[in-house]
Design an enzyme around this catalytic site. Structure first.
Site, PDB file in Angstrom:
ATOM      1  NE  ARG A 187      -3.562  -2.398   2.593  1.00  0.00           N
ATOM      2  CZ  ARG A 187      -3.233  -2.624   3.649  1.00  0.00           C
ATOM      3  NH1 ARG A 187      -1.923  -3.371   4.021  1.00  0.00           N
ATOM      4  NH2 ARG A 187      -4.277  -4.500   3.789  1.00  0.00           N
ATOM      5  CE  LYS A 219      -7.949  -1.502   5.399  1.00  0.00           C
ATOM      6  NZ  LYS A 219      -8.598  -1.692   4.018  1.00  0.00           N
ATOM      7  CG  HIS A 274      -5.246  -0.484  -4.311  1.00  0.00           C
ATOM      8  ND1 HIS A 274      -4.885  -0.794  -3.335  1.00  0.00           N
ATOM      9  CD2 HIS A 274      -6.240  -0.257  -4.408  1.00  0.00           C
ATOM     10  CE1 HIS A 274      -5.332  -1.358  -2.381  1.00  0.00           C
ATOM     11  NE2 HIS A 274      -6.096  -1.638  -3.995  1.00  0.00           N
ATOM     12  NE  ARG A 296      -2.743  -3.662  -1.467  1.00  0.00           N
ATOM     13  CZ  ARG A 296      -2.351  -4.330   0.145  1.00  0.00           C
ATOM     14  NH1 ARG A 296      -1.737  -5.078  -0.163  1.00  0.00           N
ATOM     15  NH2 ARG A 296      -3.263  -5.050   0.240  1.00  0.00           N
ATOM     16  CG  HIS A 347      -6.632  -8.680   1.468  1.00  0.00           C
ATOM     17  ND1 HIS A 347      -6.184  -8.583   0.691  1.00  0.00           N
ATOM     18  CD2 HIS A 347      -5.921  -7.685   1.525  1.00  0.00           C
ATOM     19  CE1 HIS A 347      -6.699  -7.952  -0.056  1.00  0.00           C
ATOM     20  NE2 HIS A 347      -6.481  -7.410   0.404  1.00  0.00           N
ATOM     21  CE1 TYR A 390      -6.464  -7.344  -6.347  1.00  0.00           C
ATOM     22  CE2 TYR A 390      -6.343  -8.964  -4.742  1.00  0.00           C
ATOM     23  CZ  TYR A 390      -6.271  -7.535  -4.885  1.00  0.00           C
ATOM     24  OH  TYR A 390      -5.850  -6.382  -4.132  1.00  0.00           O
TER      25      TYR A 390
END
Length: 159
Positions: A16, A41, A106, A109, A132, A141
């Site tokens: 990120r 995050k 982004h 990524r 995640h 994805y």
């Protein structure tokens, strides 16, 4: 060289933008070819691998710029690089290469994850690499990657 190293790290490691900007010199483990992402995050730490090619680029950048604390320092060496400047770097790179499609940091990524999936990396590993919490976040994805689907041979072909 600095800008190329920054954009390359985002893509090569699936970072990120805030993760890139918050990297310190201590976060690069060149012996193990990994980067330690701290307090990202969700306030989680994670480790991501990076290639020797990217390591060489970062080393060349380091030799030239000699950052003190932050891997990518702003104009004032005691400050980290700003997110707005990083976005501007991408915009300039797109203009130089005459790419007219809308591209964001982004998306680099996103491309990292998609390319890993297309090359056969298990979705659970991609989830871990991206940091995640939920596999559902990573599953976005799977609909993007059609290359792998095109390689599947129908059982009908063997009849």
């Amino acid at each position: 060289m600095k800008h190329k190293a920054m954009l390359s790290l985002i893509y090569a490691c699936g970072l990120r933008r805030s993760e890139l900007i918050n990297l310190t010199l201590n976060d690069i483990d060149s012996k193990r070819n990994v980067i330690i992402i701290r307090q990202s995050k969700g306030k989680k730490d994670r480790i991501v691998p990076f290639s020797g090619k990217v390591l060489e680029m970062v080393r060349d950048y380091y030799k030239l710029y000699k950052p003190k604390h932050w891997l990518f320092e702003g104009q004032n060496t005691s400050e980290k690089y700003s997110e707005q400047s990083l976005q501007s770097v991408l915009k300039t790179a797109l203009e130089k290469t005459k790419i007219t499609k809308p591209v964001t940091l982004h998306w680099l990524r996103h491309s990292y994850a998609t390319h890993l999936l297309e090359n056969g990396t298990d979705l659970r590993y991609i989830q871990e690499l991206l940091g995640h919490n939920s596999s559902r976040t990573t599953e976005i994805y799977t609909h993007v990657s059609t290359k792998s689907l095109q390689q599947i041979k129908s059982p009908f072909d063997d009849l």
